[in-house]
Design a protein around this motif. Structure first.
Motif, PDB file in Angstrom:
ATOM      1  N   LYS A  46       0.839  -1.201   0.000  1.00 49.23           N
ATOM      2  CA  LYS A  46       0.000   0.000   0.000  1.00 49.23           C
ATOM      3  C   LYS A  46       0.869   1.244   0.000  1.00 49.23           C
ATOM      4  O   LYS A  46       1.963   1.256   0.557  1.00 49.23           O
ATOM      5  CB  LYS A  46      -0.894   0.058   1.246  1.00 49.23           C
ATOM      6  CG  LYS A  46      -1.930  -1.023   1.311  1.00 49.23           C
ATOM      7  CD  LYS A  46      -3.040  -0.763   0.330  1.00 49.23           C
ATOM      8  CE  LYS A  46      -4.053  -1.882   0.406  1.00 49.23           C
ATOM      9  NZ  LYS A  46      -5.056  -1.777  -0.616  1.00 49.23           N
ATOM     10  N   TYR A  48       0.406   5.470   0.840  1.00 45.92           N
ATOM     11  CA  TYR A  48      -0.467   6.479   1.440  1.00 45.92           C
ATOM     12  C   TYR A  48       0.176   7.843   1.245  1.00 45.92           C
ATOM     13  O   TYR A  48       1.239   8.112   1.800  1.00 45.92           O
ATOM     14  CB  TYR A  48      -0.680   6.214   2.930  1.00 45.92           C
ATOM     15  CG  TYR A  48      -1.294   4.861   3.192  1.00 45.92           C
ATOM     16  CD1 TYR A  48      -2.667   4.683   3.119  1.00 45.92           C
ATOM     17  CD2 TYR A  48      -0.500   3.758   3.479  1.00 45.92           C
ATOM     18  CE1 TYR A  48      -3.235   3.439   3.337  1.00 45.92           C
ATOM     19  CE2 TYR A  48      -1.064   2.512   3.702  1.00 45.92           C
ATOM     20  CZ  TYR A  48      -2.425   2.364   3.636  1.00 45.92           C
ATOM     21  OH  TYR A  48      -2.983   1.133   3.856  1.00 45.92           O
ATOM     22  N   MET A  59      -0.194   9.329  11.560  1.00 42.96           N
ATOM     23  CA  MET A  59      -0.056   8.049  10.864  1.00 42.96           C
ATOM     24  C   MET A  59       1.312   7.442  11.154  1.00 42.96           C
ATOM     25  O   MET A  59       1.430   6.255  11.434  1.00 42.96           O
ATOM     26  CB  MET A  59      -0.240   8.253   9.367  1.00 42.96           C
ATOM     27  CG  MET A  59      -0.197   6.987   8.566  1.00 42.96           C
ATOM     28  SD  MET A  59      -1.733   6.079   8.626  1.00 42.96           S
ATOM     29  CE  MET A  59      -2.700   7.004   7.465  1.00 42.96           C
ATOM     30  N   PHE A  71      -3.379  -2.025  11.316  1.00 44.84           N
ATOM     31  CA  PHE A  71      -3.476  -1.037  10.252  1.00 44.84           C
ATOM     32  C   PHE A  71      -4.023  -1.683   8.984  1.00 44.84           C
ATOM     33  O   PHE A  71      -4.851  -1.102   8.282  1.00 44.84           O
ATOM     34  CB  PHE A  71      -2.102  -0.409   9.998  1.00 44.84           C
ATOM     35  CG  PHE A  71      -2.159   0.781   9.118  1.00 44.84           C
ATOM     36  CD1 PHE A  71      -2.630   1.995   9.585  1.00 44.84           C
ATOM     37  CD2 PHE A  71      -1.755   0.698   7.799  1.00 44.84           C
ATOM     38  CE1 PHE A  71      -2.698   3.106   8.763  1.00 44.84           C
ATOM     39  CE2 PHE A  71      -1.822   1.791   6.970  1.00 44.84           C
ATOM     40  CZ  PHE A  71      -2.291   2.994   7.451  1.00 44.84           C
ATOM     41  N   ALA A  74      -7.785  -2.116   9.348  1.00 47.80           N
ATOM     42  CA  ALA A  74      -8.482  -0.842   9.139  1.00 47.80           C
ATOM     43  C   ALA A  74      -8.535  -0.511   7.653  1.00 47.80           C
ATOM     44  O   ALA A  74      -9.562  -0.050   7.140  1.00 47.80           O
ATOM     45  CB  ALA A  74      -7.782   0.275   9.907  1.00 47.80           C
ATOM     46  N   ASN A  75      -7.445  -0.772   6.949  1.00 42.89           N
ATOM     47  CA  ASN A  75      -7.404  -0.515   5.519  1.00 42.89           C
ATOM     48  C   ASN A  75      -8.431  -1.362   4.764  1.00 42.89           C
ATOM     49  O   ASN A  75      -9.131  -0.873   3.878  1.00 42.89           O
ATOM     50  CB  ASN A  75      -5.997  -0.789   4.983  1.00 42.89           C
ATOM     51  CG  ASN A  75      -5.860  -0.380   3.553  1.00 42.89           C
ATOM     52  OD1 ASN A  75      -6.074   0.775   3.210  1.00 42.89           O
ATOM     53  ND2 ASN A  75      -5.534  -1.332   2.711  1.00 42.89           N
ATOM     54  N   VAL A  78     -11.920   0.095   5.354  1.00 43.03           N
ATOM     55  CA  VAL A  78     -12.145   1.317   4.580  1.00 43.03           C
ATOM     56  C   VAL A  78     -12.354   0.982   3.107  1.00 43.03           C
ATOM     57  O   VAL A  78     -13.281   1.502   2.466  1.00 43.03           O
ATOM     58  CB  VAL A  78     -10.976   2.316   4.759  1.00 43.03           C
ATOM     59  CG1 VAL A  78     -11.101   3.484   3.793  1.00 43.03           C
ATOM     60  CG2 VAL A  78     -10.921   2.821   6.194  1.00 43.03           C
ATOM     61  N   GLU A  91      -8.881  10.719   4.631  1.00 48.63           N
ATOM     62  CA  GLU A  91      -7.724   9.922   5.046  1.00 48.63           C
ATOM     63  C   GLU A  91      -7.598   9.760   6.562  1.00 48.63           C
ATOM     64  O   GLU A  91      -6.984   8.818   7.041  1.00 48.63           O
ATOM     65  CB  GLU A  91      -6.440  10.525   4.471  1.00 48.63           C
ATOM     66  CG  GLU A  91      -6.223  11.951   4.876  1.00 48.63           C
ATOM     67  CD  GLU A  91      -5.228  12.702   4.007  1.00 48.63           C
ATOM     68  OE1 GLU A  91      -4.803  13.774   4.463  1.00 48.63           O
ATOM     69  OE2 GLU A  91      -4.881  12.235   2.927  1.00 48.63           O
ATOM     70  N   TYR A  94      -8.449   6.245   8.511  1.00 46.61           N
ATOM     71  CA  TYR A  94      -7.460   5.203   8.781  1.00 46.61           C
ATOM     72  C   TYR A  94      -6.942   5.324  10.220  1.00 46.61           C
ATOM     73  O   TYR A  94      -6.782   4.325  10.913  1.00 46.61           O
ATOM     74  CB  TYR A  94      -6.272   5.287   7.819  1.00 46.61           C
ATOM     75  CG  TYR A  94      -6.634   4.949   6.401  1.00 46.61           C
ATOM     76  CD1 TYR A  94      -6.729   3.627   5.981  1.00 46.61           C
ATOM     77  CD2 TYR A  94      -6.887   5.951   5.477  1.00 46.61           C
ATOM     78  CE1 TYR A  94      -7.057   3.308   4.672  1.00 46.61           C
ATOM     79  CE2 TYR A  94      -7.210   5.635   4.161  1.00 46.61           C
ATOM     80  CZ  TYR A  94      -7.291   4.322   3.784  1.00 46.61           C
ATOM     81  OH  TYR A  94      -7.618   4.013   2.480  1.00 46.61           O
ATOM     82  N   THR A  98      -7.700   2.506  13.151  1.00 48.81           N
ATOM     83  CA  THR A  98      -6.524   1.827  13.657  1.00 48.81           C
ATOM     84  C   THR A  98      -6.363   2.069  15.151  1.00 48.81           C
ATOM     85  O   THR A  98      -6.070   1.150  15.912  1.00 48.81           O
ATOM     86  CB  THR A  98      -5.259   2.281  12.911  1.00 48.81           C
ATOM     87  OG1 THR A  98      -5.444   2.040  11.524  1.00 48.81           O
ATOM     88  CG2 THR A  98      -4.044   1.504  13.389  1.00 48.81           C
TER      89      THR A  98
END
Length: 99
Positions: A46, A48, A59, A71, A74-75, A78, A91, A94, A98
């Motif tokens: 990923k 970000y 973050m 994390f 959570a991703n 989303v 954003e 996230y 998390t």
């Protein structure tokens, strides 16, 4: 892509061509790496790009303290919500999930 900052074994920060921070995550992406080393692009799961410096700081803090699995979960949440609801969330979501 060169590592600008190490967050943990699974997350690093690089700088784009405009000197904006981009967080890259992936299993073992930073294992035995140091600042200035190149990133193995095959390990990137990923990316970000965070527009807000405050969110970027939070973050980074979360990624250095919380297991990567949290994390990633959570991703997934989303992404599923965005796909089902056909919308894009802020954003900061996230961070909230998390945490």
């Amino acid at each position: 892509m060169r590592i600008h900052k190490l967050l943990n074994n699974n997350a690093v920060i690089i700088l784009d061509e405009n000197n904006r921070e981009i967080i890259l995550t992936g299993r073992g992406i930073a294992y035995q790496k140091k600042v200035g080393d190149t990133v193995d692009e095959q390990k990137i799961e990923k990316r970000y790009t965070l527009n807000s410096p405050t969110i970027s700081e939070k973050m980074q803090e979360l990624l250095s303290e919380i297991p990567i699995a949290y994390f990633e979960l959570a991703n997934l949440i989303v992404e599923k919500a965005e796909n089902e609801l056909k919308t894009k969330f802020h954003e900061s979501l996230y961070l909230t999930l998390t945490d």
